[in-house]
Design an enzyme around this catalytic site. Structure first.
Site, PDB file in Angstrom:
ATOM      1  N   THR A  69       0.983  -1.036   0.214  1.00 37.66           N
ATOM      2  CA  THR A  69       0.132   0.081  -0.077  1.00 37.66           C
ATOM      3  C   THR A  69       0.805   1.223   0.057  1.00 37.66           C
ATOM      4  O   THR A  69       1.950   1.195   0.906  1.00 37.66           O
ATOM      5  CB  THR A  69      -1.130  -0.054   1.236  1.00 37.66           C
ATOM      6  OG1 THR A  69      -1.766   0.981   1.015  1.00 37.66           O
ATOM      7  CG2 THR A  69      -0.379  -0.083   2.512  1.00 37.66           C
ATOM      8  N   GLU A  70       0.685   2.112  -1.062  1.00 37.25           N
ATOM      9  CA  GLU A  70       1.561   3.132  -1.396  1.00 37.25           C
ATOM     10  C   GLU A  70       1.860   4.165  -0.084  1.00 37.25           C
ATOM     11  O   GLU A  70       2.779   4.865   0.140  1.00 37.25           O
ATOM     12  CB  GLU A  70       1.426   3.987  -2.546  1.00 37.25           C
ATOM     13  CG  GLU A  70      -0.151   4.449  -2.469  1.00 37.25           C
ATOM     14  CD  GLU A  70      -1.017   3.707  -3.014  1.00 37.25           C
ATOM     15  OE1 GLU A  70      -0.820   2.606  -3.093  1.00 37.25           O
ATOM     16  OE2 GLU A  70      -1.941   4.317  -4.058  1.00 37.25           O
ATOM     17  N   ASN A  71       0.930   4.225   0.750  1.00 31.91           N
ATOM     18  CA  ASN A  71       0.956   4.918   2.028  1.00 31.91           C
ATOM     19  C   ASN A  71       2.437   4.460   3.047  1.00 31.91           C
ATOM     20  O   ASN A  71       2.849   5.316   3.762  1.00 31.91           O
ATOM     21  CB  ASN A  71      -0.114   5.251   2.874  1.00 31.91           C
ATOM     22  CG  ASN A  71      -0.765   4.170   3.181  1.00 31.91           C
ATOM     23  OD1 ASN A  71      -0.979   3.185   2.292  1.00 31.91           O
ATOM     24  ND2 ASN A  71      -1.250   4.062   4.510  1.00 31.91           N
TER      25      ASN A  71
END
Lengths: 236, 218
Positions: B52-54
């Protein structure tokens, strides 16, 4: 003796000046330094350029800073989220400038700023409206666009723990922009749930080395944006 | 446009069909919406690691009620869990994984896909819309395989698979495969090529609702 420990959030942000560039950590509410932002609202600095992934929700934290009319320009990747009404209203009324940057480009511009790299070429956004007016250069047959580094006068960051030398560890996905914003600001201010004496954080586990942090302040029980909004809170 | 076909895949079946194409051992980034459903359909004999890119790899399902942490969220800002073997990292590292070609598969939603692989999925182009892009442009610029899962047409029946995108682009020539309720379609150098039809759907049905020529199954 290092003097990085500040007794409260108000003293930690006291010298933020009108027109300053302020990086604000967080992805949504995760890692958003709400208490430092509220102290900045109390402090009164205006005409700020804010660098942050989002524009806040409800009327607390980052959204409250917009609501108070302190932000002249925002550099971000995603200025709307659930419960975000403050920024869209300001933007539509022409009261806040927006520089939209893809999320990875935003992160790399910040990292580059902290690492002494003035610009870089990226494949992201080539051929899209966000590449308009940017230099294109081809490497190995593929086009890339030139993006410029970002630096800031201040960074406001939330950690789980910090020591008196400014070493920081984070909580889960609240790390997000913290480590790179700390590198890119002249004065990085960290609010941490615990501020401990130097030596208590194992050097092997330090995420942000203290050289990137100028001020630490303890906020033992930080508020969560979603809980404040659920409770109907606004700030001030 | 003719009336929507009565047969075809449900959202869950579309997600299940995408899951079949995700190899064991893949690092995968799932977008918001139908892509989020895919994780629950990956066959049990495969290990797939979600990014997840966060800032996490090893993302797990949502927490049980009351067990969540507001600081453990996914890119859609919903609470998730961390599976054994998970790791957290900052945003520049996260997008180095994306842009640097370390993620194997990205599954995104779409507003339009052109037969040359151009993708439009971030802006409706409406003048009063608040522009917001997030990580979509980075994902389609850097991930090895970009899959799109979407309804075949817009709510008012316009094809989403088109000859040329009229909406602002997210990336040029980036889409590899498209999954809709009607079919699985590859983007090839020759254009759209049918890979598989949903039950009860014919090539003609799909062609009628597609805004560019559709090559038959090879």
């Amino acid at each position: 003796m290092l003097q990085k420990f500040y007794p409260n959030v108000h003293e930690a942000v006291a010298d933020v000046f009108n027109g300053a560039v302020v990086m604000v950590g967080g992805f949504g509410e995760s890692g958003s330094p709400i208490e430092l932002i509220h102290a900045l609202i109390d402090q009164g600095a205006r005409d700020l350029t804010v660098v942050s992934n989002n524009c806040g929700s409800g009327e607390v934290g980052l959204a409250a800073l917009f609501k108070a009319g302190r932000v002249r320009k925002i550099i971000c990747s995603f200025p709307r989220t659930a419960n975000s009404t403050v920024f869209p209203e300001l933007y539509r009324a022409g009261k806040c400038e927006l520089e939209l940057t893809p999320q990875g480009t935003l992160a790399e511009r910040i990292r580059a700023g902290g690492a002494g790299i003035p610009g870089f070429y990226t494949p992201t956004a080539v051929g899209t409206p966000l590449a308009e007016g940017k230099e294109v250069r081809t490497f190995n047959g593929r086009p890339y666009i030139l993006e410029h580094a970002l630096r800031a006068d201040f960074a406001l960051i939330k950690g789980r723990a910090a020591d008196t030398h400014g070493n920081v560890v984070y909580n889960k996905t609240a790390r997000n922009f913290g480590p790179i914003m700390a590198m890119a600001a002249e004065i990085t201010i960290v609010q941490a749930q615990r501020v401990v004496p130097a030596g208590e954080i194992d050097p092997e586990t330090v995420v942000t080395p203290g050289i990137f942090v100028q001020r630490v302040v303890e906020v033992a029980l930080p508020a969560h944006e979603s809980e404040l909004i659920k409770a109907g809170a606004t700030y001030p | 446009m003719t009336k929507a076909a009565s047969n075809g895949w449900t959202r869950e079946q579309m997600a299940q069909r995408v899951a079949m194409d995700i190899p064991n051992g893949s690092y995968v980034n799932l977008g918001i919406g139908i892509p989020e459903l895919i994780a629950s359909f990956v066959p049990e004999d495969r290990t797939v690691i979600y990014h997840t890119e966060n800032g996490m790899i090893g993302m797990g399902p949502p927490p049980a009620a009351g067990q969540g942490d507001p600081e453990l969220i996914n890119a859609g800002k919903r609470q998730v869990t961390a599976l054994p073997g998970a790791a957290y990292f900052h945003h520049a590292d996260s997008f180095a994984m994306i842009r640097g070609g370390h993620i194997d598969v990205s599954v995104l939603g779409a507003l339009q896909v052109a037969h040359n692989g151009d993708l439009a999925n971030w802006s409706t182009g409406e003048p009063d819309a608040i522009p917001a892009v997030g990580g979509a442009m980075d994902l389609c610029a850097g991930v090895k395989r970009v899959y799109v899962v979407t309804t075949h047409c817009t709510k008012d029946g316009q094809p989403k698979l088109v000859a040329t995108c009229t909406l602002p682009l997210t990336g040029q020539g980036v889409v590899d495969r498209i999954y809709t309720e009607m079919a699985v379609i590859d983007v090839t150098p020759e254009g759209f090529r049918l890979v598989e039809l949903a039950p009860g759907i014919t090539l003609d049905d799909v062609q009628q609702r597609t805004g560019a020529p559709l090559l038959p199954i090879m």
